[in-house]
Design a protein around this motif. Structure first.
Motif: not given
Length: 136
Positions: A41-46, A51-58, A88-101
């Motif tokens: 719902l706030d696409w432009s703000g988001e 975070e773009d940890p893999f350089g894929l683009g926002a 995919p949910v597990l993937g996003v969670l793992l990226v958030a925990l291991v890579v982003v934070h």
């Protein structure tokens, strides 16, 4: 050790099915309402905050997050492709925990870890018998 009373309700064969239904709907609604819908719902703000940890683009990174946090929870609520929808949910969670934070303490990342436990458990068990059946 105290024993539970022999109540038929406590030994009902539908309790595991009800437990899986409750767990999958609750986990999906929480992820959808807390993370998915606000991003959608706030696409432009988001796009400015994500975070773009893999350089894929926002845009692509946000699109992948919205897929995992909106589309997959909807499938999980219905019980359609539930095990696959958890991945995919597990993937996003793992990226958030291991890579982003990676510096988060267990306390700081507790909700991500709880989601990881819930979605990991559902990926292992499946949705249970109470699901929406698609016509063939």
């Amino acid at each position: 050790m105290a024993r539970l009373p022999n109540l038929p309700l406590l030994h009902s064969p539908w309790l595991p099915a009800a437990g899986l239904l409750f767990m999958r709907v609750a986990a999906a609604v929480l992820l959808l309402v807390i993370h998915g819908l606000p991003k959608l719902l706030d696409w432009s703000g988001e796009l400015q905050r994500i975070e773009d940890p893999f350089g894929l683009g926002a845009s692509l990174t946000l699109g992948l997050a919205v897929f995992a946090e909106v589309f997959c929870p909807l499938l999980l609520i219905l019980g359609i492709g539930a095990r696959l929808a958890c991945l995919p949910v597990l993937g996003v969670l793992l990226v958030a925990l291991v890579v982003v934070h990676p510096a988060w303490s267990l306390e700081q990342g507790q909700f991500a870890w709880l989601f990881l436990v819930l979605y990991g458990g559902l990926a292992l068990t499946g949705p249970g018998p109470w699901v929406v059946k698609l016509p063939r």
